[in-house]
Design a protein around this motif. Sequence first.
Motif, PDB file in Angstrom:
ATOM      1  N   SER A  56       0.869  -1.202   0.068  1.00 11.91           N
ATOM      2  CA  SER A  56      -0.004  -0.037  -0.076  1.00 11.91           C
ATOM      3  C   SER A  56       0.643   1.320   0.004  1.00 11.91           C
ATOM      4  O   SER A  56       0.326   2.536  -0.088  1.00 11.91           O
ATOM      5  N   TYR A  57       2.079   1.327   0.121  1.00 12.84           N
ATOM      6  CA  TYR A  57       2.972   2.071   0.281  1.00 12.84           C
ATOM      7  C   TYR A  57       4.168   2.451  -0.872  1.00 12.84           C
ATOM      8  O   TYR A  57       4.327   1.373  -1.483  1.00 12.84           O
ATOM      9  N   ASP A  58       4.591   3.560  -1.012  1.00  9.00           N
ATOM     10  CA  ASP A  58       5.605   3.795  -2.348  1.00  9.00           C
ATOM     11  C   ASP A  58       6.907   2.978  -1.949  1.00  9.00           C
ATOM     12  O   ASP A  58       7.464   2.613  -2.824  1.00  9.00           O
ATOM     13  N   GLN A  59       7.250   3.203  -0.702  1.00 12.25           N
ATOM     14  CA  GLN A  59       8.673   2.397  -0.250  1.00 12.25           C
ATOM     15  C   GLN A  59       8.329   1.961   1.242  1.00 12.25           C
ATOM     16  O   GLN A  59       7.506   2.505   1.866  1.00 12.25           O
ATOM     17  N   CYS A  60       9.492   1.110   1.507  1.00 10.50           N
ATOM     18  CA  CYS A  60       9.422   0.566   2.958  1.00 10.50           C
ATOM     19  C   CYS A  60      10.976   1.148   3.502  1.00 10.50           C
ATOM     20  O   CYS A  60      11.851   0.568   2.921  1.00 10.50           O
ATOM     21  N   ILE A  61      10.802   1.805   4.336  1.00 11.87           N
ATOM     22  CA  ILE A  61      12.137   2.319   5.074  1.00 11.87           C
ATOM     23  C   ILE A  61      12.168   1.686   6.234  1.00 11.87           C
ATOM     24  O   ILE A  61      11.601   1.820   7.078  1.00 11.87           O
ATOM     25  N   VAL A  62      13.502   1.166   6.497  1.00 12.67           N
ATOM     26  CA  VAL A  62      13.922   0.298   7.752  1.00 12.67           C
ATOM     27  C   VAL A  62      15.213   1.539   8.350  1.00 12.67           C
ATOM     28  O   VAL A  62      16.002   1.713   7.790  1.00 12.67           O
ATOM     29  N   GLU A  63      14.591   1.651   9.631  1.00 14.59           N
ATOM     30  CA  GLU A  63      15.528   2.391  10.471  1.00 14.59           C
ATOM     31  C   GLU A  63      16.089   1.500  11.352  1.00 14.59           C
ATOM     32  O   GLU A  63      15.154   1.004  12.488  1.00 14.59           O
ATOM     33  N   ILE A  64      17.651   1.373  11.701  1.00 17.90           N
ATOM     34  CA  ILE A  64      18.150   0.374  12.378  1.00 17.90           C
ATOM     35  C   ILE A  64      18.678   1.281  13.627  1.00 17.90           C
ATOM     36  O   ILE A  64      19.168   2.170  13.450  1.00 17.90           O
ATOM     37  N   GLY A  65      18.359   0.938  14.812  1.00 20.84           N
ATOM     38  CA  GLY A  65      18.798   1.658  16.030  1.00 20.84           C
ATOM     39  C   GLY A  65      18.445   3.095  16.171  1.00 20.84           C
ATOM     40  O   GLY A  65      19.035   4.216  15.962  1.00 20.84           O
ATOM     41  N   PHE A  66      17.011   2.995  16.380  1.00 21.70           N
ATOM     42  CA  PHE A  66      16.417   4.813  16.334  1.00 21.70           C
ATOM     43  C   PHE A  66      16.543   5.261  17.878  1.00 21.70           C
ATOM     44  O   PHE A  66      16.002   6.190  17.907  1.00 21.70           O
ATOM     45  N   GLY A  67      16.881   4.605  18.799  1.00 14.93           N
ATOM     46  CA  GLY A  67      16.954   5.397  20.022  1.00 14.93           C
ATOM     47  C   GLY A  67      15.850   5.450  20.501  1.00 14.93           C
ATOM     48  O   GLY A  67      14.874   4.703  20.871  1.00 14.93           O
ATOM     49  N   MET A  68      15.571   6.891  20.909  1.00 15.96           N
ATOM     50  CA  MET A  68      14.369   7.349  21.581  1.00 15.96           C
ATOM     51  C   MET A  68      13.506   7.735  20.175  1.00 15.96           C
ATOM     52  O   MET A  68      12.167   8.288  20.900  1.00 15.96           O
ATOM     53  N   ASP A  95      13.280   9.940  17.809  1.00 15.18           N
ATOM     54  CA  ASP A  95      12.905  11.295  17.284  1.00 15.18           C
ATOM     55  C   ASP A  95      12.934  11.402  15.643  1.00 15.18           C
ATOM     56  O   ASP A  95      12.198  11.874  14.921  1.00 15.18           O
ATOM     57  N   HIS A  96      14.117  10.808  15.149  1.00 16.10           N
ATOM     58  CA  HIS A  96      14.333  10.902  13.779  1.00 16.10           C
ATOM     59  C   HIS A  96      12.950  10.038  13.143  1.00 16.10           C
ATOM     60  O   HIS A  96      12.514  10.536  12.022  1.00 16.10           O
ATOM     61  N   LEU A  97      12.845   8.935  13.432  1.00 13.79           N
ATOM     62  CA  LEU A  97      11.828   7.815  13.093  1.00 13.79           C
ATOM     63  C   LEU A  97      10.466   8.583  12.985  1.00 13.79           C
ATOM     64  O   LEU A  97       9.848   8.554  12.034  1.00 13.79           O
ATOM     65  N   LEU A  98      10.332   9.147  14.184  1.00  5.11           N
ATOM     66  CA  LEU A  98       8.653   9.613  14.266  1.00  5.11           C
ATOM     67  C   LEU A  98       8.620  10.923  13.211  1.00  5.11           C
ATOM     68  O   LEU A  98       7.607  11.283  12.752  1.00  5.11           O
ATOM     69  N   ASN A  99       9.751  11.740  13.038  1.00 11.77           N
ATOM     70  CA  ASN A  99       9.696  12.865  12.334  1.00 11.77           C
ATOM     71  C   ASN A  99       9.582  12.336  10.802  1.00 11.77           C
ATOM     72  O   ASN A  99       8.940  12.863  10.222  1.00 11.77           O
ATOM     73  N   ASP A 100      10.208  11.174  10.444  1.00 10.74           N
ATOM     74  CA  ASP A 100      10.141  10.683   9.036  1.00 10.74           C
ATOM     75  C   ASP A 100       8.518  10.102   8.731  1.00 10.74           C
ATOM     76  O   ASP A 100       7.950  10.347   7.859  1.00 10.74           O
ATOM     77  N   VAL A 101       8.139   9.440   9.967  1.00 13.52           N
ATOM     78  CA  VAL A 101       6.801   8.939   9.719  1.00 13.52           C
ATOM     79  C   VAL A 101       5.790   9.915   9.552  1.00 13.52           C
ATOM     80  O   VAL A 101       4.972   9.824   8.799  1.00 13.52           O
ATOM     81  N   LYS A 102       5.758  10.970  10.093  1.00 13.02           N
ATOM     82  CA  LYS A 102       4.881  12.350   9.987  1.00 13.02           C
ATOM     83  C   LYS A 102       5.010  13.132   8.839  1.00 13.02           C
ATOM     84  O   LYS A 102       4.204  13.206   8.195  1.00 13.02           O
ATOM     85  N   ASN A 103       6.226  13.059   8.309  1.00 13.90           N
ATOM     86  CA  ASN A 103       6.655  14.019   7.034  1.00 13.90           C
ATOM     87  C   ASN A 103       6.552  12.855   5.718  1.00 13.90           C
ATOM     88  O   ASN A 103       6.427  13.537   4.633  1.00 13.90           O
ATOM     89  N   ASN A 104       6.279  11.756   5.976  1.00 15.45           N
ATOM     90  CA  ASN A 104       6.226  10.769   4.792  1.00 15.45           C
ATOM     91  C   ASN A 104       5.332   9.999   5.033  1.00 15.45           C
ATOM     92  O   ASN A 104       5.600   8.449   5.269  1.00 15.45           O
ATOM     93  N   PRO A 105       3.944  10.248   4.851  1.00 14.59           N
ATOM     94  CA  PRO A 105       3.059   9.306   5.204  1.00 14.59           C
ATOM     95  C   PRO A 105       2.884   8.330   3.885  1.00 14.59           C
ATOM     96  O   PRO A 105       2.267   7.269   4.116  1.00 14.59           O
ATOM     97  N   GLN A 106       3.421   8.478   2.820  1.00 15.84           N
ATOM     98  CA  GLN A 106       3.407   7.553   1.660  1.00 15.84           C
ATOM     99  C   GLN A 106       4.544   6.487   1.686  1.00 15.84           C
ATOM    100  O   GLN A 106       4.220   5.666   0.911  1.00 15.84           O
ATOM    101  N   HIS A 107       5.296   6.466   2.789  1.00 18.55           N
ATOM    102  CA  HIS A 107       6.274   5.614   3.076  1.00 18.55           C
ATOM    103  C   HIS A 107       5.705   4.645   4.230  1.00 18.55           C
ATOM    104  O   HIS A 107       5.169   5.206   5.218  1.00 18.55           O
TER     105      HIS A 107
END
Length: 117
Positions: free
Chosen positions: A45-57, A59-71
């Motif tokens: 259902s998405y354009d891409q699947c992005i895998v983030e390894i070692g996201f810690g707390m 912040d970066h992952l949550l920002n990407d999720v919010k700004n790239n709902p097509q992924h």
Amino acid sequence: MLHKKSTSYQRRPGRLSSAQKQAMHDSEFLIASSDRKIINSIADSYDQCIVEIGFGMGDHLLNDVKNNPQHLHVGIDLYQAGIARVLRQIVQRGDKNCYIICADASDAIAEWHAGSI
């Protein structure tokens, strides 16, 4: 020739609050690395699947999720406090394009590779 498995280095888990434990226990967005069928069925259902390894707390992952709902975003980490924080945030925000795997990334990727994800 002897091959040594790579090791993930990580903060110790520490204690989780009751809210963090609840987030880890109840979330539909926390999946096992062996549940690649879930990711495969959702990824279509998405354009891409992005895998983030070692996201810690997270912040970066949550920002990407919010700004790239097509992924579709898949975060892999062992740090339970960070995992619980991300799970709580994606539920509070209503995000549907993020899943979390609590595992050593090298093990998770090996499982995916074995299953030809």
